[in-house]
Motif scaffolding. Structure first.
Motif, PDB file in Angstrom:
ATOM      1  N   LYS A 110      39.012  77.439  56.863  1.00  0.00           N
ATOM      2  CA  LYS A 110      38.034  77.667  55.818  1.00  0.00           C
ATOM      3  C   LYS A 110      37.906  76.467  54.884  1.00  0.00           C
ATOM      4  N   VAL A 111      36.673  76.167  54.486  1.00  0.00           N
ATOM      5  CA  VAL A 111      36.433  75.145  53.476  1.00  0.00           C
ATOM      6  C   VAL A 111      36.623  75.799  52.109  1.00  0.00           C
ATOM      7  N   ARG A 112      37.419  75.179  51.259  1.00  0.00           N
ATOM      8  CA  ARG A 112      37.667  75.709  49.918  1.00  0.00           C
ATOM      9  C   ARG A 112      36.664  75.064  48.957  1.00  0.00           C
ATOM     10  N   VAL A 113      35.857  75.892  48.301  1.00  0.00           N
ATOM     11  CA  VAL A 113      34.760  75.405  47.479  1.00  0.00           C
ATOM     12  C   VAL A 113      34.899  75.932  46.044  1.00  0.00           C
ATOM     13  N   ALA A 114      34.881  75.034  45.073  1.00  0.00           N
ATOM     14  CA  ALA A 114      34.907  75.423  43.664  1.00  0.00           C
ATOM     15  C   ALA A 114      33.472  75.455  43.135  1.00  0.00           C
TER      16      ALA A 114
END
Length: 204
Positions: A110-114
């Motif tokens: 998974k790409v972790r996006v803020a």
């Protein structure tokens, strides 16, 4: 009298100037005032000054007849409002950004996006068939990839100066946003003449 919700800050100032130029607002709004409401001296308009994220709620819940708010906030919240006029104010874009070596398609997990925009972010990544983990933040979004909290960010960009100052680059624009006039559906029926007059004056 129409009640109009405005977002605090620069957009409120630009909106007030526009309303004055169209003859909807008489009298000057006091600078640096702590008051959260202002009534035009001719009694045509009452302004509520609220957080930009709250404008749509005030309008949807009929605390205000109408409001001025960014298209990004409208789309993020999925509000049941009428948005008849693009005011062409506060132009910006919601964009994906990250370090110069960030590759959106390289990660196997998974790409972790803020972001402050979890719904629009999830829609964007899912439309590309990429799994993402959204980290909801309320400010200083650019800090997240710098300290390893996230792989990338989704945030509003106008000039790109803040991204550049923090060693990040804009990768792709997700949504272009300008300020819109939004109206409560019930008010649009019960105060149709007043709101139609406001809409027509702002369209010209």
């Amino acid at each position: 009298m129409l009640t109009l919700a405005l977002p605090k800050g620069r957009l409120a100032e630009e909106s007030a100037e526009l309303l004055q130029s169209k003859g909807w607002l008489s009298g000057s709004i006091p600078e640096n005032s702590k008051e959260l409401t202002f009534t035009s001296s001719d009694g045509k308009l009452r302004l509520l000054f609220v957080r930009s994220q709250d404008v749509c709620t005030y309008v949807e819940e009929a605390a205000a007849d109408a409001g001025i708010v960014g298209w990004d906030i409208i789309k993020e919240g999925g509000y049941d409002l009428i948005a008849p006029v693009d005011l062409k104010l506060g132009a910006c874009r919601l964009s994906l950004a990250g370090h110069s070596d960030f590759d959106l398609y390289a990660k196997k997990s998974k790409v972790r996006v803020a972001t402050k925009y979890p719904n629009l972010t999830k829609d964007y990544f899912f439309s590309k068939g990429i799994s993402c983990e959204v980290i909801k933040l309320y400010g200083s979004i650019e800090l997240a990839p710098i300290v390893g909290l996230s792989d990338c960010i989704v945030d509003l960009v106008s000039t790109g100066g803040t991204l550049k100052a923090n060693g990040l680059k804009e990768i792709e624009a997700i949504l272009y946003s300008t300020a819109r006039l939004v109206c409560n559906r019930s008010a649009f029926y019960h105060k149709h003449l007043e709101l139609r007059s406001l809409i027509e004056s702002l369209e010209n």
